[in-house]
Enzyme design. Structure first.
Site, PDB file in Angstrom:
ATOM      1  N   ASP A 290      46.199  47.660  30.105  1.00 39.39           N
ATOM      2  CA  ASP A 290      45.065  47.149  29.343  1.00 39.39           C
ATOM      3  C   ASP A 290      44.046  48.260  29.109  1.00 39.39           C
ATOM      4  OD1 ASP A 290      43.463  44.618  28.439  1.00 39.39           O
ATOM      5  OD2 ASP A 290      42.071  45.785  29.664  1.00 39.39           O
TER       6      ASP A 290
ATOM      7  N   TYR B 138      37.110  52.923  25.827  1.00 37.88           N
ATOM      8  CA  TYR B 138      37.267  53.473  27.169  1.00 37.88           C
ATOM      9  C   TYR B 138      37.441  54.987  27.097  1.00 37.88           C
ATOM     10  CZ  TYR B 138      38.193  48.650  28.716  1.00 37.88           C
ATOM     11  OH  TYR B 138      38.124  47.300  28.992  1.00 37.88           O
TER      12      TYR B 138
ATOM     13  N   ASN C 137      46.935  46.489  44.981  1.00 34.24           N
ATOM     14  CA  ASN C 137      46.759  45.385  44.038  1.00 34.24           C
ATOM     15  C   ASN C 137      48.056  44.619  43.832  1.00 34.24           C
ATOM     16  OD1 ASN C 137      44.068  46.139  43.664  1.00 34.24           O
ATOM     17  ND2 ASN C 137      44.524  47.419  41.895  1.00 34.24           N
TER      18      ASN C 137
END
Length: 306
Positions: free
Chosen positions: A48, A53, A289
């Site tokens: 993503d 960014y 994660n």
């Protein structure tokens, strides 16, 4: 890594998605490559990013690092709205979307965007202008699926109604802030998305690190951490958050887990959640994660989480 379909007609996404906002900001090209390789090795197939960014560097780094492995992943990226100081005129949003799409395709070194998000809604332009433009880009094959981001439940419903009425490509999912400290989306947005059979893609699952255990009540924030360096996020933290973190930490520890594992596993257990977006600056964070969602919370545990 488990994969889930985004809504009723979207792509299959890995349950943990890699948030790529650190690329070009905290991480240079080679450090980004290390994280990307770790994500691929861990089974993450959902990357993503957004044109904003790293001022485009995130997309550039992803394109450079994926190379021949591009087809192994689903790339989601986002276009910015029109500049705030630019008065709206008919067609202005369309031009912005087309320009953004071409730029992302170029930086990502790809011939299509798998999942294209409207990063923020344009409140001055007609909603149909965005939907019609995105529909045209889908027909051209430049994007495969579309989704919304940072919308209200009312906006989500209105977009769904408009797409149906005009036979336009619908949004397959919606991305928004959701975690054990930020629950506002549960009031309207989450029910609306479930009603419309849209996939849920939460971001900030760890609440800027508050749900990792790295921050302690009464102690200075670790040097270089998000709350140490970014006042925008630090100003949102309050005393109640620390009370909540302590309760959640005890809950997780009593079951042999960390608060990070609880935060990720709780989101993964929510009805309609397709992929949980989690950023990382190291392979260790990527693996933590991914490992976290192996904890499958029972219905009883979900019911008693403080």
């Amino acid at each position: 890594m488990e994969k889930r379909g985004l809504g009723s007609d979207g792509p299959d996404l890995s349950l943990v998605g890699l948030g790529c906002n650190n690329f070009g900001m905290k991480l240079d090209l080679e450090a980004s490559r290390v994280v990307i390789d770790a994500a691929l090795d861990a089974g993450i197939t959902h990357f993503d990013t957004a044109e904003m960014y790293g001022e485009g560097k995130s997309e550039e780094y992803i394109g450079a690092c994926l190379g021949s492995r591009r087809d192994e992943v689903v790339i989601g990226t986002k276009f910015l709205p029109r500049p705030k100081d630019e008065p709206y005129t008919p067609g202005a949003l369309r031009r912005r979307i087309v320009e953004a799409c071409e730029g992302s395709l170029r930086r990502l070194r790809t011939d299509r965007i798998d999942l294209y998000y409207q990063h923020y809604p344009d409140t001055e332009a007609p909603a149909g202008e965005a939907l019609e433009t995105l529909h045209d880009l889908v027909r051209q094959g430049k994007i495969l699926h579309i989704a919304s981001s940072n919308v209200s439940g009312e906006q989500l419903e209105a977009d769904a109604d408009l797409a149906e009425a005009r036979s336009l490509t619908p949004f397959s999912g919606t991305q928004f802030e959701w975690n054990l400290l930020s629950r506002a989306a549960e009031r309207e947005l989450v029910p609306a998305a479930r009603k419309r059979r849209m996939g849920l893609v939460p971001y900030f699952p760890l609440a800027s690190g508050m749900l990792t255990g790295k921050y302690r009540r009464g102690q200075a924030y670790p040097s270089g951490s998000r709350l140490d360096t970014l006042a925008f996020f630090a100003d949102k933290v309050n005393v109640d958050d620390f009370d909540r973190v302590e309760e959640l930490t005890r809950f997780a520890q009593e079951r042999g887990h960390t608060i990070l594992e609880l935060a990720m596993a709780w989101l993964a257990a929510q009805d309609g959640v397709t992929s949980v977006i989690a950023g990382a600056t190291s392979p260790e964070q990527v693996r933590a994660n991914v490992d976290a969602v192996s904890w499958r919370l029972s219905g009883e545990e979900l019911a008693v989480i403080p």
